[in-house]
Design a protein around this motif. Structure first.
Motif, PDB file in Angstrom:
ATOM      1  N   ALA A  42      44.987  56.192  44.208  1.00 40.89           N
ATOM      2  CA  ALA A  42      46.279  56.306  44.890  1.00 40.89           C
ATOM      3  C   ALA A  42      46.104  56.779  46.329  1.00 40.89           C
ATOM      4  CB  ALA A  42      47.181  57.266  44.114  1.00 40.89           C
ATOM      5  N   VAL A  85      47.247  63.118  35.493  1.00 45.43           N
ATOM      6  CA  VAL A  85      47.000  64.218  36.445  1.00 45.43           C
ATOM      7  C   VAL A  85      47.885  65.423  36.113  1.00 45.43           C
ATOM      8  CG1 VAL A  85      46.875  64.870  38.877  1.00 45.43           C
ATOM      9  CG2 VAL A  85      46.343  62.524  38.200  1.00 45.43           C
ATOM     10  N   LEU A 128      56.795  66.663  45.397  1.00 41.29           N
ATOM     11  CA  LEU A 128      57.606  66.277  44.229  1.00 41.29           C
ATOM     12  C   LEU A 128      57.645  64.760  44.121  1.00 41.29           C
ATOM     13  CD1 LEU A 128      60.543  68.824  44.660  1.00 41.29           C
ATOM     14  CD2 LEU A 128      58.627  68.960  43.050  1.00 41.29           C
ATOM     15  N   GLY A 137      54.091  65.377  40.725  1.00 40.10           N
ATOM     16  CA  GLY A 137      54.835  66.636  40.781  1.00 40.10           C
ATOM     17  C   GLY A 137      56.019  66.630  39.811  1.00 40.10           C
ATOM     18  N   TYR A 185      59.000  72.074  46.552  1.00 41.52           N
ATOM     19  CA  TYR A 185      59.105  71.780  47.984  1.00 41.52           C
ATOM     20  C   TYR A 185      58.553  70.383  48.241  1.00 41.52           C
ATOM     21  CZ  TYR A 185      58.086  71.462  52.902  1.00 41.52           C
ATOM     22  OH  TYR A 185      58.034  71.004  54.194  1.00 41.52           O
ATOM     23  N   ILE A 233      58.779  67.116  51.618  1.00 46.85           N
ATOM     24  CA  ILE A 233      59.400  66.799  52.907  1.00 46.85           C
ATOM     25  C   ILE A 233      60.721  66.049  52.701  1.00 46.85           C
ATOM     26  CG2 ILE A 233      57.402  66.916  54.453  1.00 46.85           C
ATOM     27  CD1 ILE A 233      56.963  63.932  53.928  1.00 46.85           C
ATOM     28  N   HIS A 250      50.761  69.063  44.818  1.00 45.67           N
ATOM     29  CA  HIS A 250      50.892  67.651  44.422  1.00 45.67           C
ATOM     30  C   HIS A 250      51.293  66.768  45.597  1.00 45.67           C
ATOM     31  CE1 HIS A 250      50.188  68.803  40.339  1.00 45.67           C
ATOM     32  NE2 HIS A 250      51.053  69.788  40.501  1.00 45.67           N
ATOM     33  N   PRO A 261      50.027  64.625  49.269  1.00 44.37           N
ATOM     34  CA  PRO A 261      48.815  63.942  49.744  1.00 44.37           C
ATOM     35  C   PRO A 261      48.127  64.741  50.853  1.00 44.37           C
ATOM     36  CG  PRO A 261      50.764  62.905  50.674  1.00 44.37           C
ATOM     37  CD  PRO A 261      51.263  63.990  49.767  1.00 44.37           C
ATOM     38  N   ASP A 271      49.220  66.805  58.440  1.00 43.93           N
ATOM     39  CA  ASP A 271      50.172  67.914  58.254  1.00 43.93           C
ATOM     40  C   ASP A 271      49.789  68.843  57.114  1.00 43.93           C
ATOM     41  OD1 ASP A 271      51.798  67.147  60.243  1.00 43.93           O
ATOM     42  OD2 ASP A 271      53.227  66.062  58.973  1.00 43.93           O
ATOM     43  N   SER A 290      45.087  67.765  43.751  1.00 42.91           N
ATOM     44  CA  SER A 290      45.439  66.677  44.684  1.00 42.91           C
ATOM     45  C   SER A 290      44.264  66.243  45.560  1.00 42.91           C
ATOM     46  CB  SER A 290      46.637  67.074  45.524  1.00 42.91           C
ATOM     47  OG  SER A 290      47.811  66.892  44.753  1.00 42.91           O
ATOM     48  N   VAL A 313      39.509  69.280  42.661  1.00 39.46           N
ATOM     49  CA  VAL A 313      39.084  68.622  43.903  1.00 39.46           C
ATOM     50  C   VAL A 313      38.539  69.711  44.828  1.00 39.46           C
ATOM     51  CG1 VAL A 313      40.652  66.629  43.828  1.00 39.46           C
ATOM     52  CG2 VAL A 313      41.510  68.813  44.622  1.00 39.46           C
ATOM     53  N   ALA A 349      40.939  64.610  36.815  1.00 39.40           N
ATOM     54  CA  ALA A 349      42.333  64.655  36.359  1.00 39.40           C
ATOM     55  C   ALA A 349      42.857  63.261  36.006  1.00 39.40           C
ATOM     56  CB  ALA A 349      43.218  65.309  37.423  1.00 39.40           C
TER      57      ALA A 349
HETATM   58  P1  NAD Z   1      53.381  60.455  45.485  1.00 40.55           P
HETATM   59  O1  NAD Z   1      53.215  59.659  46.727  1.00 40.55           O
HETATM   60  O2  NAD Z   1      54.211  59.917  44.371  1.00 40.55           O
HETATM   61  O3  NAD Z   1      53.958  61.915  45.837  1.00 40.55           O
HETATM   62  C1  NAD Z   1      53.505  62.683  46.894  1.00 40.55           C
HETATM   63  C2  NAD Z   1      54.682  63.550  47.342  1.00 40.55           C
HETATM   64  O4  NAD Z   1      54.205  64.432  48.370  1.00 40.55           O
HETATM   65  C3  NAD Z   1      55.830  62.721  47.958  1.00 40.55           C
HETATM   66  O5  NAD Z   1      57.051  63.056  47.333  1.00 40.55           O
HETATM   67  C4  NAD Z   1      55.814  63.112  49.431  1.00 40.55           C
HETATM   68  O6  NAD Z   1      57.104  63.130  50.029  1.00 40.55           O
HETATM   69  C5  NAD Z   1      55.221  64.517  49.336  1.00 40.55           C
HETATM   70  N1  NAD Z   1      54.694  65.003  50.616  1.00 40.55           N
HETATM   71  C6  NAD Z   1      54.143  64.299  51.636  1.00 40.55           C
HETATM   72  N2  NAD Z   1      53.827  65.121  52.661  1.00 40.55           N
HETATM   73  C7  NAD Z   1      54.190  66.367  52.261  1.00 40.55           C
HETATM   74  C8  NAD Z   1      54.125  67.638  52.870  1.00 40.55           C
HETATM   75  N3  NAD Z   1      53.665  67.786  54.119  1.00 40.55           N
HETATM   76  N4  NAD Z   1      54.561  68.710  52.163  1.00 40.55           N
HETATM   77  C9  NAD Z   1      55.071  68.561  50.909  1.00 40.55           C
HETATM   78  N5  NAD Z   1      55.162  67.367  50.289  1.00 40.55           N
HETATM   79  C10 NAD Z   1      54.728  66.298  50.947  1.00 40.55           C
HETATM   80  O7  NAD Z   1      51.906  60.771  44.978  1.00 40.55           O
HETATM   81  P2  NAD Z   1      51.441  61.211  43.510  1.00 40.55           P
HETATM   82  O8  NAD Z   1      51.122  59.998  42.731  1.00 40.55           O
HETATM   83  O9  NAD Z   1      52.379  62.227  42.978  1.00 40.55           O
HETATM   84  O10 NAD Z   1      50.041  61.916  43.866  1.00 40.55           O
HETATM   85  C11 NAD Z   1      49.978  63.131  44.590  1.00 40.55           C
HETATM   86  C12 NAD Z   1      48.542  63.352  45.041  1.00 40.55           C
HETATM   87  O11 NAD Z   1      47.707  63.552  43.904  1.00 40.55           O
HETATM   88  C13 NAD Z   1      47.908  62.123  45.738  1.00 40.55           C
HETATM   89  O12 NAD Z   1      48.193  62.119  47.117  1.00 40.55           O
HETATM   90  C14 NAD Z   1      46.443  62.287  45.465  1.00 40.55           C
HETATM   91  O13 NAD Z   1      45.855  62.965  46.556  1.00 40.55           O
HETATM   92  C15 NAD Z   1      46.389  63.199  44.232  1.00 40.55           C
HETATM   93  N6  NAD Z   1      45.772  62.562  43.063  1.00 40.55           N
HETATM   94  C16 NAD Z   1      44.726  63.188  42.466  1.00 40.55           C
HETATM   95  C17 NAD Z   1      44.130  62.625  41.345  1.00 40.55           C
HETATM   96  C18 NAD Z   1      42.979  63.304  40.630  1.00 40.55           C
HETATM   97  O14 NAD Z   1      42.309  62.666  39.801  1.00 40.55           O
HETATM   98  N7  NAD Z   1      42.718  64.564  40.867  1.00 40.55           N
HETATM   99  C19 NAD Z   1      44.593  61.405  40.862  1.00 40.55           C
HETATM  100  C20 NAD Z   1      45.696  60.798  41.494  1.00 40.55           C
HETATM  101  C21 NAD Z   1      46.288  61.381  42.595  1.00 40.55           C
END
Ligand code: NAD
Length: 331
Positions: free
Chosen positions: A77, A105, A152, A156, A173, A175, A204, A206, A210, A233, A259, A297
């Motif tokens: 992702a 995850v 979220l 999340g 929280y 954005i 949770h 990316p 920022d 994450s 991670v 995860a």
């Molecule tokens: P997603 O895109 O559905 O959700 C990410 C959320 O973060 C969005 O709602 C976005 O608005 C919010 N966001 C962006 N910038 C932000 C900020 N500055 N402050 C607060 N929130 C902010 O992504 P997802 O599928 O929920 O995945 C989240 C993260 O998990 C991914 O970016 C990836 O890095 C990580 N991930 C890790 C694994 C693992 O195996 N450990 C697997 C998949 C994803």
């Protein structure tokens, strides 16, 4: 269409080969990671398939373009490791798998919370050695605790739903406030309030410019003493040295990370016969209230199946010149 898979393991080969039957692509797998030294292997391939720790920076993207690569297909992702600007300028499309199993995850996040709280990692070893003493194993009820979720999105929100079942109070929280937040019972909060109020904080969002080192000395100072911090994450959301200092001061009492910011030199390999040279990582390992897993995860059979299916669909869309549903565009 010929596709070269970098950093591939036996499980990638197993799931992608099975999913490829209806597609009939020519898949080649190499365990070698993508970097400037290995980009040359992509000669003769129209597409490369890469994973989280492959290096896809400016010079690598230019090298891929020079080999005739037209598509970078991420089988994950997150896309923080890809230089999207250079890809766009080189005429290379980038696709990813935005959602394959948020449950994988989110459930691993909960596994980390429960393990750290009830110390099952320590209890397992004790009982194996015939030590049935309970000293040092005391946990707390999750029921009634406040959990702060930063980000979220898909993962999340699933994490919030599970935590609801435990009877936690959930602060969130992001954005942008998602529509479901109220329905799930998430109290949307500012970051400072979330840091102040939460007994457990889980990340949770990316990794972006920022969010780089979102958790650092100044933000840790706003957290409750004794807080539990979970990161499933991306490693660089956390300034690891600041977190180590907070563990030493007993400000952070539990840390669960799947991670790590320098994980590319460690994770996904068996290094058990080698001396690990990363002193920061070794310091983290030395705390018995720190739980580290090696970016696992996502690692469920359901997730791997979906990753393979969606990645190959992405490649088919590219081949048939249809719109790319999962294209990663420059923002
Ligand atoms: P997603 O895109 O559905 O959700 C990410 C959320 O973060 C969005 O709602 C976005 O608005 C919010 N966001 C962006 N910038 C932000 C900020 N500055 N402050 C607060 N929130 C902010 O992504 P997802 O599928 O929920 O995945 C989240 C993260 O998990 C991914 O970016 C990836 O890095 C990580 N991930 C890790 C694994 C693992 O195996 N450990 C697997 C998949 C994803």
């Amino acid at each position: 269409m010929k596709i070269l898979f970098f950093s591939s393991k036996s499980y990638d080969q197993q799931f992608f080969s099975a999913s490829n039957k209806p597609f009939g692509f020519d898949l080649k797998f190499t365990e070698v990671p993508l970097n400037m030294g290995t980009a040359v292997l992509a000669g003769g391939y129209e597409a490369v398939c890469v994973f989280v720790n492959d290096i896809v920076n400016e010079e690598v993207v230019k090298a891929l373009a020079a080999q005739g690569v037209k598509l970078i297909a991420l089988r994950c992702a997150g896309y923080n490791n890809v230089d999207l600007k250079t890809a766009a300028a080189s005429g290379i499309k980038v696709v990813r798998v935005p959602a394959y199993s948020p449950y994988s995850v989110a459930e691993h996040t909960i596994a980390m919370i429960l393990t750290l709280n009830r110390k099952t990692h320590r209890a397992y070893n004790r009982v194996k050695e015939g030590n049935f003493a309970l000293n040092g194993l005391m946990g707390f009820d999750l029921h009634g605790k406040t959990v702060g979720l930063i980000g979220l999105g898909k993962i999340g929100l699933v994490t919030a739903r599970i935590l609801n079942g435990f009877g936690c109070k959930i602060l969130g929280y992001d954005i942008a406030k998602p529509e479901e937040a109220d329905r799930i019972g998430i109290e949307f909060s500012g970051l400072d309030n979330l840091y102040n109020q939460s007994d457990i904080i889980s990340l949770h969002c990316p990794l972006t410019p920022d969010t780089y080192h979102l958790i650092r000395k100044e933000t840790i100072a706003k957290m409750k003493k004794g807080v539990m911090l979970i990161n499933t994450s991306r490693g660089a959301l956390i300034d690891t040295k600041a977190v180590i200092e907070a563990l030493k001061q007993e400000h952070i009492s539990y840390l669960g990370v799947d991670v790590y910011e320098e994980e590319a030199d460690l994770f996904f390999e068996d290094l058990s016969g080698r001396v690990i040279q990363d002193d920061v990582f070794m310091r983290l390992l030395s705390f018995n209230n720190v739980l580290i897993t090696g970016h696992q995860a996502f690692f469920t059979s359901n997730a791997l199946q979906n990753i393979a299916d969606i990645t190959l669909q992405n490649i088919q869309e590219f081949e048939s010149a249809k719109g790319l549903k999962n294209e990663v565009l420059l923002s």
